[in-house]
Each structure stands twice: as structure tokens, then as C-alpha cells.
Design a protein around this motif. Structure first.
Motif, short mmCIF file in Angstrom:
data_model
loop_
_atom_site.label_atom_id
_atom_site.label_comp_id
_atom_site.label_asym_id
_atom_site.label_seq_id
_atom_site.Cartn_x
_atom_site.Cartn_y
_atom_site.Cartn_z
N PHE A 19 0.84 -1.18 0.00
CA PHE A 19 0.00 0.00 0.00
C PHE A 19 0.88 1.23 0.00
N ARG B 162 -3.72 7.45 -1.34
CA ARG B 162 -3.06 6.27 -1.89
C ARG B 162 -2.80 6.42 -3.38
N GLU C 151 -10.29 -2.14 -4.07
CA GLU C 151 -9.87 -2.15 -2.67
C GLU C 151 -8.49 -2.79 -2.52
N ARG C 152 -8.34 -4.03 -3.02
CA ARG C 152 -7.08 -4.75 -2.87
C ARG C 152 -6.44 -5.10 -4.21
N ALA D 273 -6.45 -1.08 7.35
CA ALA D 273 -6.62 0.16 6.57
C ALA D 273 -6.40 1.39 7.45
N ARG E 299 -2.71 1.88 8.09
CA ARG E 299 -1.98 2.44 6.96
C ARG E 299 -2.21 3.94 6.82
N THR F 23 -10.83 1.16 2.21
CA THR F 23 -9.68 1.93 1.74
C THR F 23 -10.12 3.01 0.76
N ASP G 74 -9.49 6.88 1.55
CA ASP G 74 -8.73 7.66 0.57
C ASP G 74 -9.52 8.87 0.09
#
Length: 735
Positions: A14, A112, A159-160, A560, A563, A712, A716
């Protein structure tokens, strides 16, 4: 025949950037300006500006993510300042016309970074262009020509997993949009001309597909795994009415859920690994096996937030689990042993000294990298061979069986491994500790990793035996520069340039501004019911995560928030505390605020219960005791009734127990309407300073989409809009 590059990539899972700060101004006698820009947590980046025309050249390059392009002749390196090209023969970062960059006038990214998907031959790049907080267009760039085309509009921000996957021959890819999978062939004039509706493969997300190394395509839908030769996939899009989907090669004992589950195919197509409900299952794809039969499985810790699989050509399988441990992320490795005396089983290799790992193209060596540097392992024996780098590594890239690019915090190097040792080639500096214009020659010099380097702003950095930078100055005969603080902007400050001849002062770069928040009155329901914080001052909001019984999404949300560096408020129901002590402790260990959600998930508005003052007080205090007995800590004196059922009677009873009742200024019931992407965009239209936003965690029967699976994207969006997530008590000014 297209050449397929031998590469494997590892990078930070990430990449996140915060507020932008300019610093270190230094003007030369030739009206050039050196300055640094920081976008935390990444190292500072060094730039050179020509004051006469405000053109800017990037001199150092933070290797947040890297990809090989142009038949392994160059790298595309992506960070907060954009995507830059770096020759594999070394050089200064170069902007790419198809991608926005700071040196070409685009704002520095906050939040991000959206990944890019580069084809295996390095000739094509898939990337996302945001059209809203939660939606993007999927675009395709041909590297050689620079031609760009939009492939699909209004794709959900991922998301991932990036929402597209390339075939091994780089001739086609599959992408997901709106819960469906689509096919696209870059070299087919027929297929590229087809409307998107005629390129549908079936239902699912990108996690429901895998490309085999031989080019076949695997699609898992329901409990059935299909194998589809790539040429049949091409033909089926033309004759979909009567051609079958493919060949069913396996049936699982349960349905695959693409929103929660993942799977991988062995290089020789002989077996499958499935990750579902914190369990890794291994299934041989052998149709001659008669059921029932026992296959090996692995129970990973419930705090697992991500899983990856290393599978060499000889079918040696290793599972890498990313685990939350006392608020930090650690990696654990498990090797599948098919020859164990006690039967096939997964064997723990313990924790990995790094944050990411990549297998060499020949499957013989493993590169493990992270804060402690980069280590080379023998993959079969799992023994350390040598240290490749001792500086913190942000990303690394295999470029062959014996060569890799190491993107360190100080420098980017090409590392070639020989029997006699390791040969290193400096490609570019990533950061510098000291810099300036040399007093005697006015050349640019910089200190990095204890060594001095020089560049003229056009050629690659070269090492110097010694250097003597002059004292930094803020003016020349023609210009004076200074830093001006900014408000309502992701830029904390900005360099200002004053012409001493024309006497005008202008910013060196354009300054982005946050959108003004929606205005509303600062009213609260009652003294005992709080629905929002202050509407003026900082852009602070509170996210309230409600936990009734099920723990789905907790580990992902905690990761999340870690991060982003944010702290939230978790409302815990007594049923959740009793059923999920590991997750309760994980929430506490991560430093989040904990509050009460009553002792049972009861709808207090129903006539089935006699809701008295004592009933409310006893339910709150019982939950308080459950939490203390488990953690040794007290809940904050905050609560809200289950499902946000508020009445004056309920709030007054809670106040007698010393609890403040929390409401929400954004309707939690809206979380069940429309798509999650539509919900996030709607939330971003309504959010304002002081907002309290509730998000329910856990699986709910009959529900298929969950906001926590896109947390996320929401975090973001909030960061890009200038908001900060803080606990409710902090927002309300409580001690």
C-alpha cells in the motif's frame, strides 16, 4: 512472436501520501532553484527549477512501485509526483506524456496511489483515471506509440486487487466492472470494435479468474472451476450463443465468494489453492480421485489481512500471510509438504524479516525486502544466501534469474548476481541528505548514503570523491524566493518567486485547494444525544464501526486505519465481545477508542421487550463488565442503541448510567441502498466537518455488498478531500 519478460515484482502492499511540504530553497547565480518536496511518509524528493520560465526537472525518484517496459530497457516508477520513466542504463527521471506528473503541472497526489498493470512484454499499460471519489475509467496505453484509449468507463475503484489481469502472452486481458467479467484483446481489430456487452464472460470480480502460465484462462464461479483455452475465449465472444464456456475441471465442496475468497492455480494446472474463512485449502485437480478423500489445509490466524502464494515451476508451494500483531503488520510463511510421514501438511516457517517477497523467474531464489533491507533466500531450502541491500527497500523487481532492481530509500540500483559476487549499477538517487550548488563550479552536488554525487540536471548522477556545496542563498541578481504558508490546501506551503526587474511575485507551482464543505447549522438533538461535532475549524470527522456478532471485515478495517494512521471509534455489542475476544483485543492493541453497543443486539423499539430505565442501565453496565473482564480496560462512556434506535427515554436512561448517546448525521440506513461506489460518492457529497459516519461490520444475511470491503476507497476519498478521522471523544473535546 512477442517476447515475454522474465520478471517478478514486489512492492509495498500500500502506498499512501500525506500533506505536502516544500523546503530547502537554494538559488544559483544562473537563476536555477534547488528545492525539496516531502509527502509523508516517503523520503523527500529533490527538484531543479529554472526561475526564468518556471520549468521543473525531477532529480531524485522515490521507487514506490516499479514496472519494466520497452523490452526491459526502461522502468516506469510511480509515486506521489506521478509516473516517471527511468532508463535501465541509468539516468534522470523523465516525464511520460500519457501520465500526469508534478513536473508537468499536475498536483502532488494525496492519499493512496492507484496501481498500474503492465503487460508481461512491457508494451502495454493498463491504468485507472478517477472520474469521482469511487469510480474510474480503465485506460490502455501503448508504450511504444504513446497512444491511449479508454477501455471501460465507470469502473469501481479497487480495494485490494487491480481490476484487470493480463494473459501471459500480453495479447489479451480480463477486467471486472459492476460484478461482471469482460474480455479484451489488444491486437484484435474485431474484438476491440465490439461493444462491451458482447465481451462479457460472466458474473464475478477479478478475484474469480486466474491466467495459467501456458495461456489458459481459469474461471471460478459458484463451486465450479472452468478451464478455457485463450483461443476458445476469443471465439466464444464471437459465437457466445452456442459455444460452451469451457471445460469444468473441478468442483469445490462450497461456493466461491469473489468478494471475500481468493484462489490460485499451480503452474502445471495440477492443483488449486483456495483461501476462504481464514482457511487455506489445497485441492488436487485430479478427476480420477474418488471422494471422500482428505486434503491438507491451513488455519491462518484470524487477524490475517492478506494472503499471497509462491508457486515454483516444480510445484513447490509457499503461502505468505500478512498478519496484524499488536497493531503492526508481520509476514508469516507456510510451506506445503506433500511427502510428510503423517500425510500432506503445511509447515510453518515462522515470521519473515520483511514486508514483501518475490520468487525469481526460475523459481530457485526468493527475494525478501522491507525496512531491514533485501535478503536473498534459496527457495527450496528456505535458507539465507546473502544480503542484497542493507537500506530500507520500498520496492524490488526481478529482471531475470540473476538480476534485480532494488528500489531503496536512498538509491535505485540494478543488482546482478555472479558466482564471484554482486555487481551494482546506480540507476538514480532516491533521496539525498544534503545538496547545493558547488561554489567553485555551480554544478549540482548531493550527498546520499555517505557518498557525494553530481548531475547537471540532464545526465545521470555520478559519484564524486568529494564536494563542497556553497551556503544556500535565496536570491540572485534577478530573483528572490521564499516560502508562503497555504490554507485549505494539501500543500502546507509553496515557493514564491519574486522578479527583481518586473517586481511581480508568483507561486512557482499552482496550488490545489480543498473543496469547501457543505454548510449546515450547528444544532444537536438534546444535551444527552450527540449527532455531530463542531462544523468549524479543522476538517475532523469520526468513523463509528458497529460490531454486533460477526467479525467479518474487522482485520481489514484495522489494517486500513493503520496504513492511514487514523484512530476510529468501535462500538462493541456484548455478543461480539463474547464470541470474538481475539478481535476485541486487536482493536484495543491498535489504540482505537471503544464504546458500548449494549449487551445484546436487540431492537429497543420493538414491543417484544418492556424497555425500562433499569433495563437500559443494566444492559449498558453488563456490557461494560464484559469488556473489562476481557481486556482489563474500561469502555469510554459513549454508546448508541443497537441499529441507532433513539428515543428521549432511552437517552435519558443512558445518561443516568453516565453514558453519552451518540447519533449520526449521515443516515446509516443508506448503507443498504445502491452500490457501494454510489454510497461512497453519496457520503462524500454529505460529509462535512464534525460528521459522525456509522459503518456496520460483519456479514448480514441476504446482503452481498459491504462498505467495509471498500474501506480503503472511503478513507482515501476522505483524505483527498482534506478530512481527518479521529475518535469521537477527541472530536467532542473530551479528556
Amino acid at each position: 512472436m512477442k517476447r515475454r519478460l522474465c520478471l517478478a515484482l514486489l512492492m509495498l502492499p500500500f502506498s499512501l501520501y500525506g500533506q505536502v511540504t516544500f523546503s530547502g530553497l537554494d538559488v544559483s547565480v544562473h537563476n536555477q532553484l534547488l528545492f525539496q518536496v516531502s509527502s509523508e511518509p516517503a523520503p523527500k524528493t529533490l527538484f531543479l527549477a529554472q526561475l526564468a520560465d518556471s520549468t521543473i526537472q525531477q532529480l531524485t525518484l522515490v521507487p514506490q512501485s516499479m514496472a519494466l517496459v520497452e523490452n526491459a530497457q526502461a522502468l516506469y516508477i510511480h509515486n506521489a509526483f506521478g509516473t516517471m520513466r527511468l532508463p535501465l542504463s541509468a539516468g534522470i527521471p523523465q516525464s511520460i506524456p500519457a501520465f500526469p506528473s508534478f513536473v508537468k503541472g499536475s498536483p502532488i497526489s494525496a492519499g493512496r496511489l492507484l496501481e498500474k498493470a503492465v503487460s508481461y512484454d512491457g508494451q502495454w499499460v493498463l491504468f485507472l483515471e478517477p472520474v469521482s471519489y469511487a469510480l474510474c475509467n480503465l485506460s490502455l496505453l501503448e508504450v511504444r506509440s504513446g497512444e491511449k484509449r479508454v477501455i471501460a468507463q465507470n469502473i469501481e475503484q479497487y480495494e485490494r486487487l487491480f481490476p484487470a489481469r493480463w494473459s501471459p502472452d500480453s495479447a489479451q486481458f480480463v477486467y471486472s466492472k459492476g460484478g461482471k467479467l469482460y474480455y479484451y484483446a489488444v491486437g484484435s481489430a474485431i474484438l476491440t470494435a465490439l461493444d462491451e456487452q458482447y465481451r462479457v464472460i460472466g458474473e464475478g470480480t477479478i478475484s474469480a479468474i486466474q491466467w495459467g502460465q501456458g495461456g489458459d484462462f481459469f474461471y471460478l464461479t459458484g463451486s465450479v472451476l472452468y478451464r478455457i483455452p485463450s483461443n476458445l475465449l476469443f471465439a466464444r465472444k464471437l459465437y457466445a450463443d452456442f459455444l460452451p464456456l469451457g471445460t469444468a475441471i473441478g468442483t469445490l465442496p462450497f461456493d466461491f465468494n469473489p468478494d471475500f475468497d481468493m484462489f490460485w492455480i499451480a503452474p502445471d494446472y495440477s492443483s488449486l489453492v483456495l483461501f476462504k474463512s481464514s482457511t487455506v485449502f489445497y485441492y488436487p485437480l485430479d478427476t480420477t480421485v474418488e471422494l471422500p478423500v482428505s486434503f491438507p489445509y491451513l488455519l491462518v490466524p484470524s487477524t490475517c489481512v492478506d494472503l499471497s502464494v509462491l508457486w515454483s515451476a516444480d510445484s513447490s508451494l509457499t503461502v505468505i500471510a500478512s498478519l496484524l500483531n499488536k497493531g503492526e503488520l508481520v509476514l508469516a510463511a507456510y510451506r506445503l509438504n506433500l511427502d510428510s510421514d503423517g500425510g500432506a501438511a503445511f509447515i510453518s516457517y515462522g515470521h519473515i524479516r520483511g514486508s514483501h517477497a518475490a520468487l525469481s523467474p526460475d523459481g530457485k531464489q526468493l527475494l525478501i525486502a522491507g525496512e531491514s533491507g533485501a535478503l536473498l533466500y534459496d527457495y527450496q531450502t528456505w535458507t539465507e544466501i546473502q544480503t542484497i541491500s542493507s537500506e530500507p527497500v520500498l520496492s524490488a523487481l526481478w529482471v531475470g534469474a540473476k538480476a534485480c532492481v532494488i528500489g531503496g530509500q536512498e538509491k535505485i540500483e540494478l543488482v546482478q548476481m555472479h558466482e564471484a559476487g554482486v555487481a551494482r549499477t546506480l540507476l538514480c538517487l532516491a533521496s539525498v541528505e544534503q545538496y547545493g550548488f558547488e561554489e567553485s563550479s555551480s554544478r549540482i552536488v548531493a550527498l546520499s548514503g555517505g557518498t557525494w554525487f553530481t548531475t547537471d540536471g540532464r545526465s545521470a548522477w555520478t559519484a564524486l570523491a568529494q564536494a563542497a556545496p556553497g551556503v544556500a542563498v535565496l536570491d540572485s541578481d534577478a530573483y528572490r524566493v521564499f516560502l508562503e504558508r497555504q490554507a485549505a490546501s494539501p500543500y502546507l506551503n509553496v515557493p514564491m518567486v519574486r522578479s527583481l526587474h518586473s517586481l511581480n511575485t508568483v507561486p512557482l507551482v499552482s496550488v490545489p485547494q480543498y473543496t469547501a464543505p457543505r454548510q449546515s447549522s450547528d444544532t444537536r438533538d438534546t444535551p444527552s444525544l450527540i449527532t455531530h461535532g463542531a462544523r468549524v475549524g479543522n476538517r475532523d470527522i469520526a468513523l463509528c464501526f458497529d460490531l454486533y456478532e460477526d467479525a467479518a471485515g474487522v482485520a481489514h478495517v484495522l489494517d486500513a486505519l493503520r496504513r492511514f494512521g487514523w484512530t476510529a471509534t468501535f462500538f462493541l455489542n456484548g455478543e461480539f465481545i463474547q464470541r470474538n475476544p481475539v478481535f476485541v483485543q486487536a482493536i484495543v492493541n491498535a489504540g482505537h477508542e471503544t464504546a458500548s453497543l449494549f449487551f445484546a443486539p436487540l431492537d429497543l423499539s420493538t414491543t417484544r421487550y418492556h424497555i425500562t430505565e433499569d433495563f437500559i442501565i443494566n444492559g449498558i453496565t453488563r456490557n461494560e463488565d464484559e469488556f473489562y473482564n476481557l481486556t482489563g480496560q474500561d469502555l469510554r462512556l459513549l454508546w448508541h442503541p443497537p441499529y441507532y434506535v433513539h428515543t428521549q427515554k432511552i437517552s435519558a436512561a443512558a445518561a443516568k448510567a453516565g453514558y453519552l448517546t451518540i447519533g449520526a448525521d449521515i443516515d446509516p440506513q443508506e448503507q443498504g441502498k445502491g452500490t457501494v461506489s454510489a454510497l461512497i460518492d453519496s457520503l462524500m457529497e454529505k460529509v462535512q466537518p464534525g460528521s459522525i459516519i456509522p459503518i456496520r461490520l460483519g456479514v448480514v444475511p441476504g446482503k452481498t455488498e459491504y462498505l467495509f470491503n471498500h474501506i480503503t476507497v472511503l478513507l482515501d476519498a476522505l483524505k483527498k478531500a482534506g478530512y481527518r478521522v479521529i475518535p469521537i471523544t477527541t472530536m467532542l473535546g473530551s479528556q
